[in-house]
Structures are given as C-alpha cells and as structure tokens.
Design a protein around this motif. Structure first.
Motif, PDB file in Angstrom:
ATOM      1  N   LEU A 218       0.832  -1.201   0.000  1.00 40.51           N
ATOM      2  CA  LEU A 218       0.000   0.000   0.000  1.00 40.51           C
ATOM      3  C   LEU A 218       0.866   1.250   0.000  1.00 40.51           C
ATOM      4  N   LEU A 219       0.417   2.248  -0.734  1.00 42.48           N
ATOM      5  CA  LEU A 219       1.072   3.551  -0.724  1.00 42.48           C
ATOM      6  C   LEU A 219       0.105   4.595  -0.164  1.00 42.48           C
ATOM      7  N   PRO A 220       0.472   5.269   0.935  1.00 39.73           N
ATOM      8  CA  PRO A 220      -0.340   6.407   1.371  1.00 39.73           C
ATOM      9  C   PRO A 220      -0.178   7.552   0.371  1.00 39.73           C
ATOM     10  N   VAL A 221      -1.286   8.152  -0.030  1.00 41.26           N
ATOM     11  CA  VAL A 221      -1.244   9.263  -0.975  1.00 41.26           C
ATOM     12  C   VAL A 221      -2.079  10.422  -0.436  1.00 41.26           C
ATOM     13  N   GLN A 222      -1.558  11.623  -0.637  1.00 35.75           N
ATOM     14  CA  GLN A 222      -2.224  12.810  -0.135  1.00 35.75           C
ATOM     15  C   GLN A 222      -3.400  13.203  -1.044  1.00 35.75           C
ATOM     16  N   ASN A 223      -4.473  13.613  -0.403  1.00 37.80           N
ATOM     17  CA  ASN A 223      -5.618  14.151  -1.129  1.00 37.80           C
ATOM     18  C   ASN A 223      -5.617  15.663  -0.937  1.00 37.80           C
ATOM     19  N   GLY A 224      -5.132  16.377  -1.945  1.00 38.13           N
ATOM     20  CA  GLY A 224      -5.082  17.833  -1.878  1.00 38.13           C
ATOM     21  C   GLY A 224      -6.143  18.497  -2.718  1.00 38.13           C
ATOM     22  N   SER A 225      -7.227  17.784  -3.011  1.00 41.29           N
ATOM     23  CA  SER A 225      -8.252  18.330  -3.900  1.00 41.29           C
ATOM     24  C   SER A 225      -8.979  19.518  -3.283  1.00 41.29           C
ATOM     25  N   GLN A 226      -9.071  19.553  -1.962  1.00 42.54           N
ATOM     26  CA  GLN A 226      -9.725  20.675  -1.289  1.00 42.54           C
ATOM     27  C   GLN A 226      -8.718  21.647  -0.698  1.00 42.54           C
ATOM     28  N   THR A 227      -7.700  21.081  -0.007  1.00 43.10           N
ATOM     29  CA  THR A 227      -6.657  21.902   0.592  1.00 43.10           C
ATOM     30  C   THR A 227      -5.445  21.027   0.854  1.00 43.10           C
ATOM     31  N   TYR A 228      -4.269  21.621   0.910  1.00 49.63           N
ATOM     32  CA  TYR A 228      -3.063  20.846   1.193  1.00 49.63           C
ATOM     33  C   TYR A 228      -3.151  20.287   2.613  1.00 49.63           C
ATOM     34  N   GLY A 229      -2.882  18.991   2.759  1.00 44.54           N
ATOM     35  CA  GLY A 229      -3.016  18.351   4.055  1.00 44.54           C
ATOM     36  C   GLY A 229      -4.440  17.997   4.404  1.00 44.54           C
ATOM     37  N   GLY A 230      -5.337  18.030   3.405  1.00 43.05           N
ATOM     38  CA  GLY A 230      -6.746  17.809   3.681  1.00 43.05           C
ATOM     39  C   GLY A 230      -7.130  16.368   3.938  1.00 43.05           C
ATOM     40  N   GLY A 231      -6.313  15.418   3.518  1.00 43.51           N
ATOM     41  CA  GLY A 231      -6.663  14.024   3.731  1.00 43.51           C
ATOM     42  C   GLY A 231      -5.623  13.087   3.156  1.00 43.51           C
ATOM     43  N   LEU A 232      -5.770  11.819   3.462  1.00 43.55           N
ATOM     44  CA  LEU A 232      -4.833  10.795   3.021  1.00 43.55           C
ATOM     45  C   LEU A 232      -5.637   9.575   2.609  1.00 43.55           C
ATOM     46  N   GLY A 233      -5.190   8.926   1.540  1.00 41.87           N
ATOM     47  CA  GLY A 233      -5.805   7.683   1.094  1.00 41.87           C
ATOM     48  C   GLY A 233      -4.768   6.593   0.986  1.00 41.87           C
ATOM     49  N   LEU A 234      -5.226   5.363   0.809  1.00 40.85           N
ATOM     50  CA  LEU A 234      -4.339   4.218   0.643  1.00 40.85           C
ATOM     51  C   LEU A 234      -4.630   3.560  -0.702  1.00 40.85           C
ATOM     52  N   MET A 235      -3.599   3.426  -1.534  1.00 40.99           N
ATOM     53  CA  MET A 235      -3.727   2.763  -2.830  1.00 40.99           C
ATOM     54  C   MET A 235      -2.897   1.478  -2.813  1.00 40.99           C
TER      55      MET A 235
END
Length: 280
Positions: A218-235
């Motif tokens: 798994l790779l943790p990936v940042q979700n910056g669609s709303q704001t930087y540091g807004g969330g993290l996902g796992l792919m």
C-alpha cells in the motif's frame, strides 16, 4: 489556553502524533480509531511534520521536518523513543541553506540512507549516515534540475523504485506522479516509460513509506483536492514493471476519535510504533 494562543499567532502550524499498538493499525482498519495518539510537543516557536520512524539496534528513532519560524525553512531532526514510551525533544541532524522535509530513512548493504525532499533546490540528494542518527553526509545527487516532491522508495522485483510528484513549470507540486527505477539507491535513476503515470490532485503525491500488510503493498497518498493536508488515502500497488504501473483506486482514511484533527497528511509505522501528522 497557552497552546490556543500560540497556535493562533502562528502563520501555519502542523503537529506530529504517535502511538504504540498491537495488531491492526490505520493501514488495516482504514480509520483513525483504536488507541489514542500522543502529540509530539513543541515550544511554540517551531512545528514538526512529516514523521518517519526507523528501528536501529533495538531502538526506535523518529525523524521529522522541524520548521523554526525564525529560520523560515525546514530542517531534519530526530528524537529517540524512551523507556516510558515517549520521545525526547527532537534535535537537529541535517540542515541545508534550502528547505528540507519528508525524511525517509532506509537501510541498504550495511549502510543507512536518508532521502529528504529538497525540491526548493531543484535536486534530489541521497544522504548517508556517517554516524547514525546524528551525522549525515551528502552521498549522491540522484536528480538535478528537477522539482521532485516527497520521493518515496520501494524495493520490488530486485530493483529500487521511486514514486514522487514533479512540478513542471508553474504547475502544482502535488498532482503529477512520476516513477523512476534503478539497480541500487545511488542510481542512475531512469524515468518510467509511462511518466507521468498519473495526474490527479487527490491521489498522486505520496504521504509516507510503502506499507506491506500480508500480500498487499500500500502507498499512502495525499488528497489535496480541497486543501493541502486535507486528507490521506491508501492505494494498493497491483502491478509494477518496466511497462506497467497500476494502483487500485485510493481508499480514504476515515477520521476517528484516536486523533481529533481535520485531515491527515503522513502515515508511517515500524513494529508497534505508528506515527501521523496533520495541520494543527
């Protein structure tokens, strides 16, 4: 009350947190639940971010970006896990004239290396521990004249792979994923034939080391669609070779009572020790 005043007066603020757990963690549950996290304290004149953990000779060390407001750039610091389960105060171990962050540490052939982000200098530099964990030397410039962000190392299929985002021109530093490979950490590093392998503000920029859980990578990936540091996902990495780079769709990490903050920015774990960070 003092913490609230300090936080309000800061131009920006991040916090690192850690916990010791048995069994499943965030990567397995997909949520910030279970045992509560403990904040790594700061003195109000700096913040800590981008936590990575590394075990060496039976001890666990926490590497972080330290950002003193007076200096106005990041440097790399380390803290050691104490017998009571807390970390001592981080001490500086690597500083350059430019910003440093994302201090991924890994071993290879009896040496210990660090690969921090140094996009501000338009270079990616491999550092080697001359005396772990306090003394690091520039070993090899892996990539020059490229704006590479949060490069994350994976050993897979007998080779080394780098996953990162690359800013091109005035574009974003967080939405364009590139992959490179090499036979050893010093390179030479070769761009994947499919680069850029993804253009996605919600699932391109790594947010921690690869996580192996069972047969899954798994790779943790940042979700910056709303704001930087807004969330993290796992792919989940499903296929990786010279002709393919294939991930599953990201599964967002759900908030929970173990860390009462908006968003999550980095996730790492070694043994029982799990670390995260988020905007304060």
């Amino acid at each position: 009350m003092i913490r609230k005043v300090q936080r309000r007066n800061r131009p920006f603020y991040w916090q690192v947190a850690y916990r010791s757990i048995e069994g499943e963690g965030v990567a397995e549950t997909g949520a910030i639940d279970g045992a509560p996290f403990t904040v790594l304290p700061d003195d109000g004149t700096r913040f800590y971010a981008d936590p990575f953990v590394f075990e060496h000779e039976g001890r666990i060390f926490l590497f972080v970006e330290e950002f003193p407001y007076a200096l106005n750039r990041g440097l790399i610091s380390v803290a050691a896990l104490q017998g009571d389960g807390t970390f001592d105060t981080p001490r500086r171990v690597l500083e350059e004239p430019h910003h440093l962050s994302y201090p991924q540490v890994f071993p290879h052939d009896g040496e210990i290396y660090m690969l921090p982000e140094s996009a501000a200098a338009r270079e990616l530099v491999l550092y080697r521990a001359a005396s772990f964990p306090d003394t690091w030397v520039r070993d090899t410039v892996l990539l020059a004249d490229r704006d590479i962000n949060d490069a994350t190392v994976l050993q897979h299929g007998g080779r080394f792979w780098l996953f990162a985002t690359e800013r091109v021109g005035v574009g974003s530093p967080s939405d364009t994923m590139v992959v490179l490979s090499a036979d050893n950490p010093r390179g030479p590093w070769i761009d994947h034939a499919l680069n850029p392998v993804a253009i996605d503000h919600s699932a391109a920029r790594p947010g921690g080391s690869f996580i192996r859980t069972g047969e899954r990578i798994l790779l943790p990936v940042q979700n910056g669609s709303q704001t930087y540091g807004g969330g993290l996902g796992l792919m989940e990495l499903q296929q990786l070779d010279d002709g393919h780079v294939r991930f599953s769709a990201p599964e967002p990490i759900r908030p929970g009572p173990a860390w009462d903050r908006k968003g999550i920015h980095t996730l790492n774990r070694v043994g029982r020790l799990e670390v995260i960070d988020s905007a304060g």
